[in-house]
Design an enzyme around this catalytic site. Structure first.
Site, PDB file in Angstrom:
ATOM      1  N   LYS A 237       0.571  -0.881   0.192  1.00  0.00           N
ATOM      2  CA  LYS A 237       0.129  -0.073  -0.255  1.00  0.00           C
ATOM      3  C   LYS A 237       0.902   1.134   0.724  1.00  0.00           C
ATOM      4  O   LYS A 237       1.659   0.895   0.273  1.00  0.00           O
ATOM      5  CB  LYS A 237      -0.950  -0.322   1.261  1.00  0.00           C
TER       6      LYS A 237
ATOM      7  N   ASP B  14      -6.650   4.187  -4.567  1.00  0.00           N
ATOM      8  CA  ASP B  14      -8.134   3.789  -3.493  1.00  0.00           C
ATOM      9  C   ASP B  14      -8.050   5.247  -3.121  1.00  0.00           C
ATOM     10  O   ASP B  14      -8.530   6.638  -4.208  1.00  0.00           O
ATOM     11  CB  ASP B  14      -5.924   3.010  -2.195  1.00  0.00           C
TER      12      ASP B  14
HETATM   13  P1  NDP Z   1     -13.195   7.737  -2.924  1.00  0.00           P
HETATM   14  O1  NDP Z   1     -11.754   9.170  -2.810  1.00  0.00           O
HETATM   15  O2  NDP Z   1     -13.017   7.509  -4.433  1.00  0.00           O
HETATM   16  O3  NDP Z   1     -14.425   8.182  -2.528  1.00  0.00           O
HETATM   17  C1  NDP Z   1     -14.225   8.187  -0.515  1.00  0.00           C
HETATM   18  C2  NDP Z   1     -15.095   8.352   0.009  1.00  0.00           C
HETATM   19  O4  NDP Z   1     -15.220   8.118   1.329  1.00  0.00           O
HETATM   20  C3  NDP Z   1     -15.356   9.967  -0.592  1.00  0.00           C
HETATM   21  O5  NDP Z   1     -17.319  10.261  -0.372  1.00  0.00           O
HETATM   22  C4  NDP Z   1     -15.012  10.699   0.374  1.00  0.00           C
HETATM   23  O6  NDP Z   1     -15.558  11.800   0.788  1.00  0.00           O
HETATM   24  C5  NDP Z   1     -15.666   9.923   1.453  1.00  0.00           C
HETATM   25  N1  NDP Z   1     -14.373   9.791   3.139  1.00  0.00           N
HETATM   26  C6  NDP Z   1     -12.964   9.878   2.598  1.00  0.00           C
HETATM   27  N2  NDP Z   1     -12.600   9.933   4.091  1.00  0.00           N
HETATM   28  C7  NDP Z   1     -13.385   9.982   4.992  1.00  0.00           C
HETATM   29  C8  NDP Z   1     -13.296  10.777   5.975  1.00  0.00           C
HETATM   30  N3  NDP Z   1     -12.574  11.256   6.479  1.00  0.00           N
HETATM   31  N4  NDP Z   1     -14.259  11.199   6.729  1.00  0.00           N
HETATM   32  C9  NDP Z   1     -15.952  10.361   6.004  1.00  0.00           C
HETATM   33  N5  NDP Z   1     -16.155  10.615   4.732  1.00  0.00           N
HETATM   34  C10 NDP Z   1     -14.543  10.218   4.419  1.00  0.00           C
HETATM   35  O7  NDP Z   1     -11.856   6.303  -2.842  1.00  0.00           O
HETATM   36  P2  NDP Z   1     -12.823   5.163  -2.920  1.00  0.00           P
HETATM   37  O8  NDP Z   1     -14.175   4.688  -3.054  1.00  0.00           O
HETATM   38  O9  NDP Z   1     -11.784   4.179  -3.543  1.00  0.00           O
HETATM   39  O10 NDP Z   1     -12.274   4.442  -1.130  1.00  0.00           O
HETATM   40  C11 NDP Z   1     -13.301   4.184  -0.192  1.00  0.00           C
HETATM   41  C12 NDP Z   1     -12.827   2.905   1.343  1.00  0.00           C
HETATM   42  O11 NDP Z   1     -12.843   2.055   0.286  1.00  0.00           O
HETATM   43  C13 NDP Z   1     -11.164   3.770   1.750  1.00  0.00           C
HETATM   44  O12 NDP Z   1     -11.221   3.066   2.852  1.00  0.00           O
HETATM   45  C14 NDP Z   1     -10.952   2.700   0.578  1.00  0.00           C
HETATM   46  O13 NDP Z   1      -9.104   2.104   1.548  1.00  0.00           O
HETATM   47  C15 NDP Z   1     -11.577   1.408  -0.237  1.00  0.00           C
HETATM   48  N6  NDP Z   1     -11.980   0.523  -0.786  1.00  0.00           N
HETATM   49  C16 NDP Z   1     -10.828   0.733  -1.805  1.00  0.00           C
HETATM   50  C17 NDP Z   1     -11.068   0.318  -3.357  1.00  0.00           C
HETATM   51  C18 NDP Z   1     -11.573   1.283  -4.293  1.00  0.00           C
HETATM   52  O14 NDP Z   1     -10.662  -0.587  -5.707  1.00  0.00           O
HETATM   53  N7  NDP Z   1     -11.396   2.111  -5.164  1.00  0.00           N
HETATM   54  C19 NDP Z   1     -10.890  -0.978  -3.254  1.00  0.00           C
HETATM   55  C20 NDP Z   1     -10.803  -1.781  -1.902  1.00  0.00           C
HETATM   56  C21 NDP Z   1     -10.974  -0.955  -0.890  1.00  0.00           C
HETATM   57  P3  NDP Z   1     -14.916  13.624   0.425  1.00  0.00           P
HETATM   58  O15 NDP Z   1     -14.273  13.687  -1.131  1.00  0.00           O
HETATM   59  O16 NDP Z   1     -15.729  14.661   1.186  1.00  0.00           O
HETATM   60  O17 NDP Z   1     -13.056  13.430   1.220  1.00  0.00           O
END
Ligand code: NDP
Length: 452
Positions: A125, A165
């Protein structure tokens, strides 16, 4: 003191300032008591002690110039945690909260998740404390180029293959890939999540969200239930949340909520395909805030995020299924209790470690089916593995082919976690099943390869 307890004690002594990393280590190691008792060879070879130490940990400075000419300096990281079963593989996160503890927890989780996919992928990571929010495309490009100016020498299609991510989507992967290609003078599948015209795979953007819903579909099936007619709470509105929402709608479920770091929306009529398309445009093209949804759709209300996690928030909405898809530790014990009091049946983690240990205990103690992210969100990395295979073969599979392979992988992960738990007398405990199944494959490989 048992061997597991001793290994945990050592980890706590070594990294007392890394709470997220220790939380992830505790969750895995606590599942392994009976396995270690049955495998004295793992104890003798100090497999646990080796597994909690990254093979390599890189930290570097990332200087870049903003549009007004001002110089900024961020921190860059890559953690190559365990390469016993394949090249390191795992995403890059760009978020101001990024630090060693968070990246080490994510890299550690990734080792077991990648093992569960059945594909030959080690765990890694990386990322930076850079915040892409509010930056121009040119600023993001300059940052990505500077980040890759160091990272390129440590990665490679047979060494370490990063992906996206939080904060790293198609735009960032494009800039990162371009810079790698220029420096290495080679067009290879060194990153996944690439665009379709330059080596990407169909279904990769959808894969984590779709895979999550396939996995939860399998959990429901063990109780002869389906998504049809079920109300669903989804948090986040990024990559994972959007495609989880799309698949829930497709399977006849009714998503009620979505959120971002500013707050959440609750749509009393449910989010349908048309409303989801509006959210995708808002988030992916206009880069707006989820609050705008409630201004646009009369059936929705918006509540701003509380400074502290709050039981009045998203998880107080009455639903059958909860899919946390935003970030780590977003459901605490009180919020879990609120979901349980409202009759939730299933909680499937889309994000990595979104539920605190207290929340997991609350779900499991109240008969709620619960799946850990390392099992239910593994569809993203699995499809990254399929992207790597297509790059090596120099060919592209159709949307249907990739989706079918993803579905099969999720069914297999569910089966591995379910059957392993059952074998050890813990039927229905997906945390135990996923940890043990993921661990055994990596431990066997480490043992076979000697003390490294
Ligand atoms: P994105 O950046 O596309 O989206 C993240 C979302 O979560 C946004 O809506 C963001 O809001 C919100 N968010 C982020 N940080 C916070 C916080 N501290 N408090 C509240 N809301 C928050 O990321 P992903 O969708 O890719 O990833 C989301 C999760 O899934 C993570 O935990 C990631 O590790 C996990 N994941 C992702 C994978 C992938 O293929 N993308 C694979 C496996 C796991 P805002 O825009 O306001 O920051």
């Amino acid at each position: 003191m048992s061997h597991v307890e001793a290994a945990l004690k050592l980890a706590r002594q070594r990294d007392p300032d890394q709470p997220e990393f220790l939380q992830a280590v505790e969750e895995v190691l606590e599942s392994l008591e009976s396995v270690m008792e049955a495998h004295p060879e793992f104890v003798e070879a100090k497999i646990l002690e080796r597994m909690v130490e990254p093979e390599r940990l890189l930290q570097f400075r990332v200087p870049w110039v903003d549009d007004s000419g001002k110089v900024h300096v961020n921190r860059g990281f890559r953690i190559q945690f365990n390469g016993a079963i394949g090249p390191y593989k795992g995403g890059l996160r760009f978020h101001p909260s990024v630090n060693l503890s968070i990246l080490k927890f994510l890299a550690f989780e990734q080792v077991f998740k990648n093992s569960l996919t059945g594909l030959p992928l080690g765990g890694g990571k990386g990322g930076s404390d850079f915040d892409p929010k509010g930056k121009s495309d040119n600023e993001v490009m300059r940052f990505c180029q500077s980040f890759m100016s160091e990272l390129w020498r440590h990665i490679g299609n047979n060494t370490d293959v990063p992906a996206g991510d939080i904060g790293v989507g198609g735009r960032e992967i494009g800039y990162l890939f371009g810079q790698y290609k220029k420096l290495q003078n080679e067009f290879t599948g060194v990153l996944t999540g690439k665009g379709m015209s330059w080596g990407g795979s169909l279904i990769r953007p959808e894969a984590t969200g779709y895979g999550l819903v396939y996995f939860v579909r399998e959990m429901l099936a063990t109780k002869s239930e389906t998504f049809a007619g079920k109300s669903v709470a989804i948090s986040g509105s990024g990559n994972v949340a959007q495609y989880a929402c799309e698949k829930v709608i497709e399977l006849g479920g009714k998503p009620m909520t979505m959120s971002d770091s500013s707050g959440f929306i609750h749509d009393a009529d449910g989010i349908d395909a048309e409303k989801l398309a509006w959210i995708m445009d808002l988030k992916n093209n206009r880069r707006g805030r989820i609050s705008e949804y409630a201004d646009h759709f009369a059936s929705a209300s918006y509540a701003a995020a509380q400074p502290e996690p709050s039981v009045n928030g998203l998880w107080s909405v009455k639903v059958d299924v909860a899919l946390p898809c935003a970030t780590q530790n977003e459901i605490n014990g009180d919020e879990a209790k609120s979901l349980v009091d409202n009759g939730v049946m299933v909680v499937g983690e889309g994000a990595n470690m979104p539920c605190t240990p207290e929340a997991i205990e609350c779900f499991q103690g109240n008969g709620v089916m619960f799946s850990p992210g390392k099992a239910s969100n593994a569809g993203g990395v699995a499809t990254s593995g399929l992207e790597m295979s297509q790059n090596s073969l120099r060919m592209n599979w159709s949307r249907e082919e990739v989706d079918e392979k993803l579905d099969t992988i999720m069914v297999n992960i569910h089966k591995a976690a379910y059957d392993t738990a059952k074998k050890y007398g813990r039927e229905g405990d997906y945390v135990f099943g996923a940890n043990v199944a993921g661990f055994l494959k990596v431990a066997d490989a480490m043992l076979a390869q000697g003390v490294l």
